[in-house]
Scaffold this motif. Structure first.
Motif, PDB file in Angstrom:
ATOM      1  N   LEU A  68       0.880  -1.308   0.080  1.00  0.00           N
ATOM      2  CA  LEU A  68       0.123   0.121  -0.204  1.00  0.00           C
ATOM      3  C   LEU A  68       0.718   1.226  -0.080  1.00  0.00           C
ATOM      4  N   ILE A  69       1.904   1.374   0.716  1.00  0.00           N
ATOM      5  CA  ILE A  69       2.808   2.335   0.872  1.00  0.00           C
ATOM      6  C   ILE A  69       3.295   2.702  -0.490  1.00  0.00           C
ATOM      7  N   GLY A  70       3.884   1.762  -1.252  1.00  0.00           N
ATOM      8  CA  GLY A  70       4.248   1.704  -2.728  1.00  0.00           C
ATOM      9  C   GLY A  70       3.419   2.351  -3.695  1.00  0.00           C
ATOM     10  N   GLN A  71       2.163   1.876  -3.321  1.00  0.00           N
ATOM     11  CA  GLN A  71       1.115   2.757  -4.512  1.00  0.00           C
ATOM     12  C   GLN A  71       0.692   4.148  -3.823  1.00  0.00           C
ATOM     13  N   ILE A  72       0.994   4.570  -2.451  1.00  0.00           N
ATOM     14  CA  ILE A  72       0.592   5.801  -2.073  1.00  0.00           C
ATOM     15  C   ILE A  72       1.777   6.802  -2.643  1.00  0.00           C
ATOM     16  N   GLU A  73       2.981   6.122  -2.474  1.00  0.00           N
ATOM     17  CA  GLU A  73       4.129   6.809  -3.115  1.00  0.00           C
ATOM     18  C   GLU A  73       4.200   7.131  -4.485  1.00  0.00           C
ATOM     19  N   VAL A  90      -4.171   5.736 -10.032  1.00  0.00           N
ATOM     20  CA  VAL A  90      -3.499   4.529  -9.110  1.00  0.00           C
ATOM     21  C   VAL A  90      -4.231   4.543  -7.571  1.00  0.00           C
ATOM     22  N   ALA A  91      -4.718   5.703  -7.284  1.00  0.00           N
ATOM     23  CA  ALA A  91      -5.599   5.790  -5.969  1.00  0.00           C
ATOM     24  C   ALA A  91      -6.662   4.689  -5.827  1.00  0.00           C
ATOM     25  N   ALA A  92      -7.192   4.830  -7.105  1.00  0.00           N
ATOM     26  CA  ALA A  92      -8.508   3.971  -7.235  1.00  0.00           C
ATOM     27  C   ALA A  92      -7.898   2.365  -6.799  1.00  0.00           C
ATOM     28  N   GLN A  96      -8.317  -2.263  -4.121  1.00  0.00           N
ATOM     29  CA  GLN A  96      -7.783  -3.778  -4.181  1.00  0.00           C
ATOM     30  C   GLN A  96      -6.823  -4.176  -3.178  1.00  0.00           C
ATOM     31  N   THR A  97      -5.962  -3.395  -2.852  1.00  0.00           N
ATOM     32  CA  THR A  97      -4.762  -3.816  -1.995  1.00  0.00           C
ATOM     33  C   THR A  97      -5.561  -3.850  -0.355  1.00  0.00           C
ATOM     34  N   GLU A  98      -6.490  -3.097  -0.378  1.00  0.00           N
ATOM     35  CA  GLU A  98      -7.205  -2.987   1.010  1.00  0.00           C
ATOM     36  C   GLU A  98      -8.118  -4.477   1.014  1.00  0.00           C
ATOM     37  N   LYS A  99      -8.874  -4.728  -0.208  1.00  0.00           N
ATOM     38  CA  LYS A  99      -9.668  -5.820  -0.040  1.00  0.00           C
ATOM     39  C   LYS A  99      -8.800  -7.120   0.050  1.00  0.00           C
ATOM     40  N   VAL A 100      -7.962  -7.321  -0.585  1.00  0.00           N
ATOM     41  CA  VAL A 100      -7.040  -8.648  -0.388  1.00  0.00           C
ATOM     42  C   VAL A 100      -6.462  -8.824   0.997  1.00  0.00           C
TER      43      VAL A 100
END
Ligand code: HEM
Length: 106
Positions: A68-73, A90-92, A96-100
């Motif tokens: 998640l941190i990688g996606q936020i960055e 990317v934020a959307a 998926q990361t949250e769900k998994v």
């Protein structure tokens, strides 16, 4: 703050991220998510309580937060470049990361 507080902060800032197209507001909310995720990585999910910090599941939990941190960055870098549309795309994908990870650890 405990993991639940960090999750609440992630959720509040995520909703702000998805609601705005203003670069400054977007960056501020992404920064809030980044801070919360960094703190969450030091936490332990109630489900894994009592496990050693280096158990396979604890490592998997921290990897999920790191993803998640990688996606936020990635989103932060796009806002920095002025590409709001791609930053929001990317934020959307955070969802998926949250769900998994909620399926595994919540
Ligand atoms: C955009 C990403 C995310 C959002 C918006 C989010 C949001 C939330 C919310 C609102 C809660 C309920 C908090 C509460 O009990 O007050 C929660 C719980 C939880 N989340 Fe997340 N989450 C995200 C990503 C993740 C990731 C990536 C992981 C793990 C790698 C994770 C693990 C957990 C766990 C373990 C709980 C239960 C915490 C507890 O009961 O104390 N979450 N999340």
């Amino acid at each position: 703050r405990d993991l639940g507080d960090d999750m609440d902060a992630l959720a509040a800032n995520y909703s702000a991220v998805m609601k705005t197209d203003d670069p400054a507001t977007l960056q501020h909310a992404l920064n809030g998510m980044h801070d919360a995720a960094l703190d969450a990585r030091n936490g332990t999910p109630p489900k894994l309580k009592g496990q050693p910090a280096d158990s396979a599941q604890m490592k998997d939990f921290r990897q999920g937060i790191t993803d998640l941190i990688g996606q936020i960055e990635q989103a932060q870098a796009l806002v920095q470049k002025g590409d709001i549309k791609q930053a929001k795309a990317v934020a959307a994908q955070f969802k998926q990361t949250e769900k998994v990870n909620h399926a595994k650890f919540r």
